[in-house]
Design a protein around this motif. Structure first.
Motif, mmCIF file in Angstrom:
data_model
loop_
_atom_site.group_PDB
_atom_site.id
_atom_site.type_symbol
_atom_site.label_atom_id
_atom_site.label_comp_id
_atom_site.label_asym_id
_atom_site.label_seq_id
_atom_site.Cartn_x
_atom_site.Cartn_y
_atom_site.Cartn_z
ATOM 1 N N GLY A 67 66.870 21.414 -25.249
ATOM 2 C CA GLY A 67 66.684 21.623 -23.823
ATOM 3 C C GLY A 67 66.196 20.377 -23.110
ATOM 4 N N PRO A 68 65.162 20.496 -22.261
ATOM 5 C CA PRO A 68 64.698 19.345 -21.464
ATOM 6 C C PRO A 68 63.798 18.373 -22.217
ATOM 7 N N ASP A 69 63.530 18.649 -23.463
ATOM 8 C CA ASP A 69 62.600 17.835 -24.252
ATOM 9 C C ASP A 69 63.240 16.485 -24.611
ATOM 10 N N PRO A 70 62.662 15.340 -24.194
ATOM 11 C CA PRO A 70 63.244 14.047 -24.563
ATOM 12 C C PRO A 70 62.809 13.550 -25.937
ATOM 13 N N VAL A 71 61.774 14.155 -26.512
ATOM 14 C CA VAL A 71 61.198 13.602 -27.734
ATOM 15 C C VAL A 71 62.172 13.642 -28.916
ATOM 16 N N PRO A 72 62.949 14.713 -29.121
ATOM 17 C CA PRO A 72 63.941 14.654 -30.199
ATOM 18 C C PRO A 72 64.971 13.547 -29.998
ATOM 19 N N TRP A 73 65.220 13.174 -28.756
ATOM 20 C CA TRP A 73 66.155 12.078 -28.500
ATOM 21 C C TRP A 73 65.530 10.745 -28.873
ATOM 22 N N ARG A 74 64.222 10.630 -28.780
ATOM 23 C CA ARG A 74 63.571 9.416 -29.263
ATOM 24 C C ARG A 74 63.809 9.283 -30.773
ATOM 25 N N THR A 75 63.699 10.417 -31.494
ATOM 26 C CA THR A 75 63.978 10.398 -32.930
ATOM 27 C C THR A 75 65.428 10.019 -33.189
ATOM 28 N N ALA A 76 66.346 10.549 -32.391
ATOM 29 C CA ALA A 76 67.761 10.205 -32.540
ATOM 30 C C ALA A 76 68.000 8.723 -32.281
ATOM 31 N N LEU A 77 67.330 8.163 -31.286
ATOM 32 C CA LEU A 77 67.467 6.735 -30.990
ATOM 33 C C LEU A 77 66.940 5.888 -32.143
ATOM 34 N N ASP A 78 65.816 6.279 -32.710
ATOM 35 C CA ASP A 78 65.283 5.543 -33.860
ATOM 36 C C ASP A 78 66.240 5.608 -35.041
ATOM 37 N N ALA A 79 66.785 6.794 -35.298
ATOM 38 C CA ALA A 79 67.729 6.946 -36.406
ATOM 39 C C ALA A 79 68.972 6.093 -36.176
ATOM 40 N N ALA A 80 69.483 6.085 -34.955
ATOM 41 C CA ALA A 80 70.670 5.285 -34.642
ATOM 42 C C ALA A 80 70.381 3.797 -34.790
ATOM 43 N N ARG A 81 69.194 3.371 -34.377
ATOM 44 C CA ARG A 81 68.823 1.962 -34.538
ATOM 45 C C ARG A 81 68.797 1.588 -36.015
ATOM 46 N N GLY A 82 68.160 2.431 -36.835
ATOM 47 C CA GLY A 82 68.109 2.153 -38.261
ATOM 48 C C GLY A 82 69.475 2.179 -38.916
ATOM 49 N N ALA A 83 70.384 2.990 -38.359
ATOM 50 C CA ALA A 83 71.742 3.083 -38.902
ATOM 51 C C ALA A 83 72.651 1.972 -38.382
ATOM 52 N N ARG A 103 75.188 6.208 -25.535
ATOM 53 C CA ARG A 103 75.419 7.641 -25.327
ATOM 54 C C ARG A 103 74.136 8.428 -25.574
ATOM 55 N N LEU A 104 73.427 8.089 -26.642
ATOM 56 C CA LEU A 104 72.165 8.760 -26.943
ATOM 57 C C LEU A 104 71.101 8.414 -25.897
ATOM 58 N N TRP A 105 71.093 7.169 -25.472
ATOM 59 C CA TRP A 105 70.135 6.732 -24.454
ATOM 60 C C TRP A 105 70.327 7.502 -23.154
ATOM 61 N N ALA A 106 71.575 7.719 -22.781
ATOM 62 C CA ALA A 106 71.859 8.470 -21.552
ATOM 63 C C ALA A 106 71.312 9.892 -21.649
ATOM 64 N N GLN A 107 71.427 10.504 -22.818
ATOM 65 C CA GLN A 107 70.893 11.856 -23.007
ATOM 66 C C GLN A 107 69.371 11.861 -22.895
ATOM 67 N N ALA A 108 68.726 10.817 -23.426
ATOM 68 C CA ALA A 108 67.263 10.749 -23.395
ATOM 69 C C ALA A 108 66.750 10.601 -21.969
ATOM 70 N N VAL A 109 67.279 9.629 -21.232
ATOM 71 C CA VAL A 109 66.738 9.377 -19.893
ATOM 72 C C VAL A 109 67.147 10.465 -18.908
ATOM 73 N N ARG A 110 68.205 11.216 -19.219
ATOM 74 C CA ARG A 110 68.565 12.351 -18.371
ATOM 75 C C ARG A 110 67.452 13.392 -18.402
ATOM 76 N N ARG A 111 66.755 13.478 -19.525
ATOM 77 C CA ARG A 111 65.679 14.461 -19.672
ATOM 78 C C ARG A 111 64.336 13.927 -19.164
ATOM 79 N N SER A 112 64.106 12.642 -19.330
ATOM 80 C CA SER A 112 62.860 12.041 -18.840
ATOM 81 C C SER A 112 63.125 10.567 -18.563
ATOM 82 N N ALA A 113 63.207 10.229 -17.291
ATOM 83 C CA ALA A 113 63.617 8.873 -16.909
ATOM 84 C C ALA A 113 62.587 7.820 -17.292
ATOM 85 N N HIS A 114 61.343 8.221 -17.522
ATOM 86 C CA HIS A 114 60.289 7.238 -17.769
ATOM 87 C C HIS A 114 59.555 7.483 -19.087
ATOM 88 N N HIS A 115 60.212 8.100 -20.045
ATOM 89 C CA HIS A 115 59.537 8.387 -21.308
ATOM 90 C C HIS A 115 59.326 7.094 -22.098
#
Length: 335
Positions: free
Chosen positions: A134-150, A159-171
């Motif tokens: 849902g609106p939670d950006p925190v799982p997207w932070r985990t996805a961004l970290d995983a993508a960076r490591g990969a 694409r993942l970044w767009a999903q994160a900031v759509r939920r919280s523009a200033h996280h």
């Protein structure tokens, strides 16, 4: 961790306006009053306090707290996972348990020599869990970290970044992940890292943690002497912005501890030792492994030595002491 928890309350009471916290009273990565009971209960195998804490952060959209608590709980579960296993078995679809499990999965693969391949296999599951959050950006932070490591390509990461900031523009956490991706994918792009961080900070509300992002970008620049010389004015501006953020919080504040520890570290590397001394004072008893672990396996020892050096210099500058010789002056980046 338990030692730190048991001593936190007493240390906090002694350090409302800290002057000189004794070395024995300094706490490494001490949890705050909300996290500490959850960690102690988890050590006993009880997941309920952790579940209640994360549920509260989700329901009240406390995304910065949620991110920090999830990180600490996942780090604890890396060594003591029984409580998390019980939680997942009891409530397999709980979004808070899924968040911790995803963060833990990334942590466990991060130190492997096969990190990129292991995380590449994990990314679809982490992203799938984020898509149900849902609106939670925190799982997207985990996805961004995983993508960076990969070592994901730019298009996938964006694409993942767009999903994160759509939920919280200033996280803050998502911005840190993006900054780290930019720094890793273009190691010499210090100017671009600073551009990204400064833009994010300028657009954020005054009380937003992301306003400290330029300081984090400055930290990445410290790996290069040339970058420090080229961008010195911007690094000082980033430190000044963080000093203003620090001043808006009370002394000996565990929530601001990481900001102040990072700020003190950067100020020391920039040769601004009197400014660093003030931040070291304001930290009170709260030391964070980051950033002191960067140069050593003993982050607490590194902090205490840096603080001792700064105090010795302050005493040497006090009236009645001879002036320091030219050879003793600190140069940027020599700490």
């Amino acid at each position: 961790m338990l030692r730190a928890f048991l001593r936190t309350t007493a240390a906090r009471a002694r350090s409302r306006t800290p002057r000189s916290v004794p070395d024995d009273d300094v706490l490494l990565d001490a949890p705050d009053d909300r996290l500490a009971p959850a960690l102690v209960a988890a050590a006993r195998g009880d997941y309920a306090p952790a579940a209640g804490l994360l549920s509260t952060t989700r329901e009240h959209a406390e995304w910065e707290h949620r991110d920090r608590y999830a990180t600490r709980l996942a780090a604890f579960a890396r060594y003591r996972a029984e409580w998390l296993d019980t939680w997942r078995a009891t409530a397999p679809d709980d979004p808070d348990a899924l968040l911790i499990a995803a963060r833990l999965a990334v942590h466990r693969r991060w130190d492997s020599p096969a990190r990129a391949e292991l995380l590449r296999q994990l990314v679809p599951a982490v992203v799938g869990a984020a898509e149900t959050s849902g609106p939670d950006p925190v799982p997207w932070r985990t996805a961004l970290d995983a993508a960076r490591g990969a070592r994901a390509g730019h298009a996938e990461f964006e694409r993942l970044w767009a999903q994160a900031v759509r939920r919280s523009a200033h996280h803050y956490g998502c911005h840190v992940a993006a900054l780290q991706y930019l720094a890793a994918s273009s190691p010499g792009a210090h100017g671009e890292c600073l551009d990204f961080a400064e833009t994010a900070a300028q657009d954020a509300p005054e009380d937003a943690l992301v306003r400290a992002l330029p300081l984090r970008a400055a930290f990445t620049c410290l790996t290069s002497t040339a970058a420090v010389r080229t961008h010195r004015r911007r690094l000082d501006a980033a430190a000044d912005r963080a000093i203003a953020l620090s001043a808006a919080h009370p002394a000996a504040d565990p929530w601001t501890a990481e900001l102040r520890n990072l700020l003190a570290y950067v100020l020391l590397r920039l040769g601004r030792r009197q400014d660093a001394a003030e931040q070291l004072r304001l930290t009170g008893p709260y030391v964070t492994s980051f950033p002191w672990e960067r140069d050593t396996d003993d982050p607490l020892g590194h902090f205490l030595q840096a603080r001792a050096d700064v105090r010795a210099e302050a005493r040497a500058r006090a009236p009645g002491h001879p002036p320091r010789g030219r050879a003793e002056r600190s140069a940027p980046g020599d700490h």
